[in-house]
Structures are given as C-alpha cells and as structure tokens.
Design a protein around this motif. Structure first.
Motif, PDB file in Angstrom:
ATOM      1  N   GLU A 134      -7.509 -75.587  10.838  1.00 55.08           N
ATOM      2  CA  GLU A 134      -6.771 -74.356  10.863  1.00 55.08           C
ATOM      3  C   GLU A 134      -5.577 -74.483  10.255  1.00 55.08           C
ATOM      4  OE1 GLU A 134      -6.532 -73.719  14.824  1.00 55.08           O
ATOM      5  OE2 GLU A 134      -8.556 -73.086  15.358  1.00 55.08           O
ATOM      6  N   LEU A 135      -5.212 -73.470   9.467  1.00 52.87           N
ATOM      7  CA  LEU A 135      -3.769 -73.370   8.725  1.00 52.87           C
ATOM      8  C   LEU A 135      -3.074 -72.024   9.144  1.00 52.87           C
ATOM      9  CD1 LEU A 135      -5.276 -74.111   4.981  1.00 52.87           C
ATOM     10  CD2 LEU A 135      -4.256 -75.655   6.667  1.00 52.87           C
ATOM     11  N   LEU A 136      -1.586 -72.198   8.953  1.00 52.18           N
ATOM     12  CA  LEU A 136      -0.693 -71.123   9.379  1.00 52.18           C
ATOM     13  C   LEU A 136      -0.463 -70.700   7.931  1.00 52.18           C
ATOM     14  CD1 LEU A 136       0.357 -70.034  11.701  1.00 52.18           C
ATOM     15  CD2 LEU A 136       2.453 -71.447  11.062  1.00 52.18           C
ATOM     16  N   GLU A 137      -0.922 -69.435   7.607  1.00 52.05           N
ATOM     17  CA  GLU A 137      -0.526 -68.592   6.475  1.00 52.05           C
ATOM     18  C   GLU A 137       0.381 -67.388   6.676  1.00 52.05           C
ATOM     19  OE1 GLU A 137      -4.008 -67.937   4.293  1.00 52.05           O
ATOM     20  OE2 GLU A 137      -4.468 -69.889   3.810  1.00 52.05           O
ATOM     21  N   PRO A 138       1.257 -67.058   5.852  1.00 51.31           N
ATOM     22  CA  PRO A 138       1.941 -65.924   5.888  1.00 51.31           C
ATOM     23  C   PRO A 138       1.161 -64.526   6.050  1.00 51.31           C
ATOM     24  CG  PRO A 138       2.567 -67.025   3.803  1.00 51.31           C
ATOM     25  CD  PRO A 138       1.438 -67.636   4.598  1.00 51.31           C
ATOM     26  N   LEU A 139       1.552 -63.739   6.796  1.00 52.42           N
ATOM     27  CA  LEU A 139       0.794 -62.326   6.872  1.00 52.42           C
ATOM     28  C   LEU A 139       1.014 -61.614   5.603  1.00 52.42           C
ATOM     29  CD1 LEU A 139      -1.018 -60.804   8.779  1.00 52.42           C
ATOM     30  CD2 LEU A 139       0.887 -60.051   9.762  1.00 52.42           C
ATOM     31  N   PHE A 140       2.496 -61.596   4.948  1.00 54.23           N
ATOM     32  CA  PHE A 140       2.680 -61.157   3.857  1.00 54.23           C
ATOM     33  C   PHE A 140       3.189 -62.240   2.797  1.00 54.23           C
ATOM     34  CE2 PHE A 140       3.676 -57.974   7.392  1.00 54.23           C
ATOM     35  CZ  PHE A 140       2.832 -57.226   7.140  1.00 54.23           C
ATOM     36  N   PRO A 141       2.521 -62.680   2.114  1.00 55.19           N
ATOM     37  CA  PRO A 141       2.943 -63.806   1.221  1.00 55.19           C
ATOM     38  C   PRO A 141       3.819 -63.453   0.135  1.00 55.19           C
ATOM     39  CG  PRO A 141       0.377 -63.830   1.227  1.00 55.19           C
ATOM     40  CD  PRO A 141       1.021 -62.411   2.096  1.00 55.19           C
TER      41      PRO A 141
ATOM     42  N   ALA B 267      12.066 -50.002   9.998  1.00 60.25           N
ATOM     43  CA  ALA B 267      12.099 -49.482  11.478  1.00 60.25           C
ATOM     44  C   ALA B 267      11.978 -50.751  12.479  1.00 60.25           C
ATOM     45  CB  ALA B 267      10.802 -48.425  11.770  1.00 60.25           C
ATOM     46  N   HIS B 268      12.722 -50.814  13.375  1.00 62.51           N
ATOM     47  CA  HIS B 268      12.659 -51.581  14.588  1.00 62.51           C
ATOM     48  C   HIS B 268      11.307 -52.081  14.994  1.00 62.51           C
ATOM     49  CE1 HIS B 268      16.844 -53.129  14.740  1.00 62.51           C
ATOM     50  NE2 HIS B 268      17.303 -51.859  14.634  1.00 62.51           N
ATOM     51  N   ASN B 269      10.674 -50.436  15.550  1.00 56.03           N
ATOM     52  CA  ASN B 269       9.388 -50.834  16.042  1.00 56.03           C
ATOM     53  C   ASN B 269       8.231 -51.472  15.150  1.00 56.03           C
ATOM     54  OD1 ASN B 269       9.035 -48.586  14.154  1.00 56.03           O
ATOM     55  ND2 ASN B 269       7.957 -47.265  15.629  1.00 56.03           N
ATOM     56  N   ILE B 270       8.203 -51.309  13.944  1.00 56.85           N
ATOM     57  CA  ILE B 270       7.301 -51.980  13.019  1.00 56.85           C
ATOM     58  C   ILE B 270       7.402 -53.647  13.141  1.00 56.85           C
ATOM     59  CG2 ILE B 270       6.768 -52.422  10.529  1.00 56.85           C
ATOM     60  CD1 ILE B 270       7.549 -49.570  10.167  1.00 56.85           C
ATOM     61  N   VAL B 271       8.787 -54.096  13.109  1.00 59.61           N
ATOM     62  CA  VAL B 271       9.102 -55.610  13.349  1.00 59.61           C
ATOM     63  C   VAL B 271       8.683 -56.099  14.859  1.00 59.61           C
ATOM     64  CG1 VAL B 271      10.631 -57.242  13.186  1.00 59.61           C
ATOM     65  CG2 VAL B 271      10.659 -55.512  11.609  1.00 59.61           C
ATOM     66  N   ASP B 272       8.866 -54.928  15.737  1.00 63.77           N
ATOM     67  CA  ASP B 272       8.601 -55.149  17.229  1.00 63.77           C
ATOM     68  C   ASP B 272       7.187 -55.748  17.260  1.00 63.77           C
ATOM     69  OD1 ASP B 272      11.226 -55.462  17.848  1.00 63.77           O
ATOM     70  OD2 ASP B 272      11.244 -53.285  18.617  1.00 63.77           O
ATOM     71  N   GLN B 273       6.341 -54.595  16.643  1.00 65.42           N
ATOM     72  CA  GLN B 273       4.762 -54.464  16.674  1.00 65.42           C
ATOM     73  C   GLN B 273       4.341 -55.934  15.950  1.00 65.42           C
ATOM     74  OE1 GLN B 273       3.521 -50.815  15.432  1.00 65.42           O
ATOM     75  NE2 GLN B 273       4.196 -49.825  17.097  1.00 65.42           N
ATOM     76  N   LEU B 274       5.019 -56.209  14.880  1.00 64.44           N
ATOM     77  CA  LEU B 274       4.550 -57.363  14.087  1.00 64.44           C
ATOM     78  C   LEU B 274       4.827 -58.775  15.196  1.00 64.44           C
ATOM     79  CD1 LEU B 274       5.506 -56.764  10.567  1.00 64.44           C
ATOM     80  CD2 LEU B 274       3.354 -57.052  11.452  1.00 64.44           C
ATOM     81  N   ARG B 275       5.872 -58.641  15.644  1.00 61.46           N
ATOM     82  CA  ARG B 275       6.230 -60.030  16.417  1.00 61.46           C
ATOM     83  C   ARG B 275       5.279 -60.201  17.640  1.00 61.46           C
ATOM     84  NH1 ARG B 275      11.333 -62.609  16.338  1.00 61.46           N
ATOM     85  NH2 ARG B 275      12.827 -61.616  14.670  1.00 61.46           N
ATOM     86  N   LYS B 276       5.120 -58.826  18.330  1.00 60.28           N
ATOM     87  CA  LYS B 276       4.103 -58.680  19.521  1.00 60.28           C
ATOM     88  C   LYS B 276       2.607 -59.459  18.999  1.00 60.28           C
ATOM     89  CE  LYS B 276       6.521 -55.586  22.236  1.00 60.28           C
ATOM     90  NZ  LYS B 276       6.239 -54.113  22.678  1.00 60.28           N
TER      91      LYS B 276
END
Length: 167
Positions: free
Chosen positions: A48-55, A92-101
């Motif tokens: 298992e590797l940790l990879e960026p969602l948006f490289p 938008a804050h909600n985009i980053v919040d949704q990504l964090r969740k």
C-alpha cells in the motif's frame, strides 16, 4: 477589518509535492495536499502506497492582505501559484472541506493481501457473488485470476481485486 483568508492552488515542480509541502509548512504556511492509499505491486509483492490525489498540486491557506506571498515563489519544490489573468483565485472553502472529509473518511476495503496460489477466496460482487473459488495469480495491479468450479468444470475467471475477499 476582517481577515479574508482563503485557499489557493499551488503547482509544484515534477515529483516534488512532498518537498514543497514540507518547506511551506516549515515557513509557517497552512497547506493541504490530499492523498489516498492505493495498492500496487512492487517487486512482485502487494504493498500500500500513499499517493497524491492531485499530483503536482497542493492547497495553501492565505490572507491576500496580511500574509507575505513573496517567499512562496522561491520555496524549494514550488513551481508557481495558479492564476487566472495574472490573479490568484481562491478555491471555495466547501471544496477543500469536502476533500478533507473524503480523505479522512477514506474507507479501506477489507484487505486482500499477499494471496498465494491455492488460497480460498469468496467473490463479493458481480454475477458470481457469494461463490467460493481458488486464487490462481495476480493479473496486473488491480485484477486477479481465480478458479471457479461451475457445472463440474473448473473455469478461469479474471476479475477486479476489489470483487474478492479471503474466505
């Protein structure tokens, strides 16, 4: 005057996401680089590797008036601040919040790790759901070959790894 902090998008130099994130955080900036866990085959073994969602990209939380933006350009690993018509636009804050969740709540599938030829598996999804089979081999990084006994004959099936569970 109210603080107008917002998320902005940074482009990093190729394969230097971690370096940019580390250097920006060291300078005191609040950054977010969403990552997800993926399974890969390395050296013939599943890992298992940790990879960026948006490289090549990460988010940075800045105040357009109060924060010093100048050091960002010369930070190791950072290529540029993403702009439109030479103006950085906030995300938008909600985009980053949704990504964090989504990243925090990333549900791991039950691990099917290090299967060996002959291991018993159960098909979890699809037309053959809930049938038992034998594991034969991996077919790439996301698929497996299994042996299923149907009508007194052993059939070879190739299916996604996510569709099987260890029996």
């Amino acid at each position: 005057m109210a603080v107008q902090r917002a998320w902005y998008l940074l482009q990093t130099k190729p394969r230097q996401d971690a370096r940019a994130l580390e250097n920006l955080e060291f300078q005191g900036y609040d950054c977010f680089a969403p990552c997800m866990t993926v399974e890969r085959i390395r050296g013939g073994k599943r890992c298992e590797l940790l990879e960026p969602l948006f490289p090549g990209y990460l988010f940075i939380y800045l105040d357009p008036l109060a924060d010093n933006w100048r050091p960002i350009r010369s930070t190791r690993g950072v290529s540029r601040l993403v702009t439109f018509n030479d103006t950085p636009l906030p995300v938008a804050h909600n985009i980053v919040d949704q990504l964090r969740k989504r990243v925090a709540g990333e549900k791991k599938q039950p691990a099917v790790t290090l299967l060996k030829t002959g291991d018993r598996v159960r098909i979890a999804d699809g037309a053959f759901a809930e049938l038992d089979a034998l594991f034969e081999c991996y077919d790439g990084t996301e698929r497996v070959v299994i042996l299923l006994n149907l009508m007194q004959r052993t059939q070879r099936l190739v299916m996604p790894l996510a569709n099987i569970r260890q029996a």
